[in-house]
Design a protein around this motif. Structure first.
Motif, PDB file in Angstrom:
ATOM      1  N   ASN A 154       0.834  -1.201   0.000  1.00 17.01           N
ATOM      2  CA  ASN A 154       0.000   0.000   0.000  1.00 17.01           C
ATOM      3  C   ASN A 154       0.868   1.250   0.000  1.00 17.01           C
ATOM      4  O   ASN A 154       0.910   1.993   0.978  1.00 17.01           O
ATOM      5  N   GLN A 155       1.535   1.508  -1.103  1.00 13.58           N
ATOM      6  CA  GLN A 155       2.512   2.583  -1.128  1.00 13.58           C
ATOM      7  C   GLN A 155       1.883   3.969  -1.027  1.00 13.58           C
ATOM      8  O   GLN A 155       2.417   4.835  -0.342  1.00 13.58           O
ATOM      9  N   ILE A 156       0.772   4.188  -1.683  1.00 12.55           N
ATOM     10  CA  ILE A 156       0.145   5.511  -1.634  1.00 12.55           C
ATOM     11  C   ILE A 156      -0.375   5.802  -0.236  1.00 12.55           C
ATOM     12  O   ILE A 156      -0.146   6.878   0.312  1.00 12.55           O
ATOM     13  N   ALA A 157      -1.067   4.846   0.351  1.00 13.76           N
ATOM     14  CA  ALA A 157      -1.584   5.044   1.705  1.00 13.76           C
ATOM     15  C   ALA A 157      -0.442   5.230   2.706  1.00 13.76           C
ATOM     16  O   ALA A 157      -0.528   6.083   3.597  1.00 13.76           O
ATOM     17  N   SER A 158       0.621   4.475   2.550  1.00 17.68           N
ATOM     18  CA  SER A 158       1.767   4.611   3.450  1.00 17.68           C
ATOM     19  C   SER A 158       2.438   5.960   3.296  1.00 17.68           C
ATOM     20  O   SER A 158       2.841   6.581   4.286  1.00 17.68           O
ATOM     21  N   ALA A 159       2.556   6.435   2.068  1.00 16.56           N
ATOM     22  CA  ALA A 159       3.169   7.738   1.829  1.00 16.56           C
ATOM     23  C   ALA A 159       2.321   8.865   2.421  1.00 16.56           C
ATOM     24  O   ALA A 159       2.855   9.808   3.007  1.00 16.56           O
ATOM     25  N   LEU A 160       1.004   8.771   2.283  1.00 22.81           N
ATOM     26  CA  LEU A 160       0.120   9.788   2.860  1.00 22.81           C
ATOM     27  C   LEU A 160       0.205   9.778   4.389  1.00 22.81           C
ATOM     28  O   LEU A 160       0.246  10.836   5.024  1.00 22.81           O
ATOM     29  N   PHE A 161       0.233   8.593   4.966  1.00 19.23           N
ATOM     30  CA  PHE A 161       0.363   8.485   6.413  1.00 19.23           C
ATOM     31  C   PHE A 161       1.690   9.075   6.875  1.00 19.23           C
ATOM     32  O   PHE A 161       1.744   9.823   7.855  1.00 19.23           O
ATOM     33  N   ALA A 162       2.770   8.736   6.174  1.00 15.86           N
ATOM     34  CA  ALA A 162       4.098   9.229   6.550  1.00 15.86           C
ATOM     35  C   ALA A 162       4.164  10.750   6.446  1.00 15.86           C
ATOM     36  O   ALA A 162       4.725  11.413   7.335  1.00 15.86           O
ATOM     37  N   LYS A 210       4.719  15.731   9.243  1.00 19.32           N
ATOM     38  CA  LYS A 210       4.294  17.127   9.377  1.00 19.32           C
ATOM     39  C   LYS A 210       3.864  17.430  10.808  1.00 19.32           C
ATOM     40  O   LYS A 210       4.202  18.482  11.355  1.00 19.32           O
ATOM     41  N   SER A 211       3.133  16.514  11.416  1.00 16.72           N
ATOM     42  CA  SER A 211       2.698  16.758  12.789  1.00 16.72           C
ATOM     43  C   SER A 211       3.869  16.719  13.766  1.00 16.72           C
ATOM     44  O   SER A 211       3.914  17.501  14.710  1.00 16.72           O
ATOM     45  N   LEU A 212       4.824  15.831  13.530  1.00 19.05           N
ATOM     46  CA  LEU A 212       6.002  15.792  14.396  1.00 19.05           C
ATOM     47  C   LEU A 212       6.849  17.036  14.220  1.00 19.05           C
ATOM     48  O   LEU A 212       7.399  17.564  15.199  1.00 19.05           O
ATOM     49  N   ALA A 213       6.959  17.529  12.997  1.00 17.83           N
ATOM     50  CA  ALA A 213       7.737  18.741  12.749  1.00 17.83           C
ATOM     51  C   ALA A 213       7.093  19.940  13.449  1.00 17.83           C
ATOM     52  O   ALA A 213       7.784  20.809  13.988  1.00 17.83           O
ATOM     53  N   GLY A 214       5.773  19.988  13.448  1.00 20.80           N
ATOM     54  CA  GLY A 214       5.070  21.078  14.126  1.00 20.80           C
ATOM     55  C   GLY A 214       5.273  21.041  15.624  1.00 20.80           C
ATOM     56  O   GLY A 214       5.372  22.081  16.277  1.00 20.80           O
ATOM     57  N   ARG A 215       5.349  19.877  16.198  1.00 18.56           N
ATOM     58  CA  ARG A 215       5.530  19.753  17.642  1.00 18.56           C
ATOM     59  C   ARG A 215       6.939  20.127  18.081  1.00 18.56           C
ATOM     60  O   ARG A 215       7.141  20.702  19.131  1.00 18.56           O
ATOM     61  N   TYR A 216       7.922  19.770  17.282  1.00 22.98           N
ATOM     62  CA  TYR A 216       9.304  19.955  17.705  1.00 22.98           C
ATOM     63  C   TYR A 216       9.964  21.194  17.148  1.00 22.98           C
ATOM     64  O   TYR A 216      11.113  21.462  17.436  1.00 22.98           O
ATOM     65  N   SER A 217       9.241  21.983  16.358  1.00 26.31           N
ATOM     66  CA  SER A 217       9.837  23.211  15.839  1.00 26.31           C
ATOM     67  C   SER A 217       9.708  24.354  16.835  1.00 26.31           C
ATOM     68  O   SER A 217      10.371  25.361  16.718  1.00 26.31           O
ATOM     69  N   ASP A 218       8.841  24.184  17.835  1.00 26.61           N
ATOM     70  CA  ASP A 218       8.624  25.250  18.842  1.00 26.61           C
ATOM     71  C   ASP A 218       9.755  25.374  19.817  1.00 26.61           C
ATOM     72  O   ASP A 218      10.455  24.621  20.228  1.00 26.61           O
TER      73      ASP A 218
END
Length: 66
Positions: A45-53, A58-66
């Motif tokens: 499931n490459q498309i679904a995996s890529a969307l999940f990743a 993005k959410s991890l980057a938002g948490r740790y950029s602060d």
């Protein structure tokens, strides 16, 4: 290749449906990008995996950029 997949899927007590997808997510969480790319290419499931990743990173980057 099918025999290898059957072996991977029956490792341990319970069969694992998508071991390469689980390893892909594991590699992402550990920030192992090269390994994650390998498991992503192997996975079904490459498309679904890529969307999940993308969403996860993005959410991890938002948490740790602060």
């Amino acid at each position: 290749m099918q025999q290898k997949r059957k072996l991977l899927r029956s490792f341990g007590r319970d069969p694992v449906n998508y071991p390469e997808q689980n390893l892909f997510f594991w590699a992402l969480l550990l920030n192992r990008v090269e390994i994650a790319k390998i498991f992503w290419k192997i996975g079904d499931n490459q498309i679904a995996s890529a969307l999940f990743a993308s969403n996860l990173l993005k959410s991890l980057a938002g948490r740790y950029s602060d």
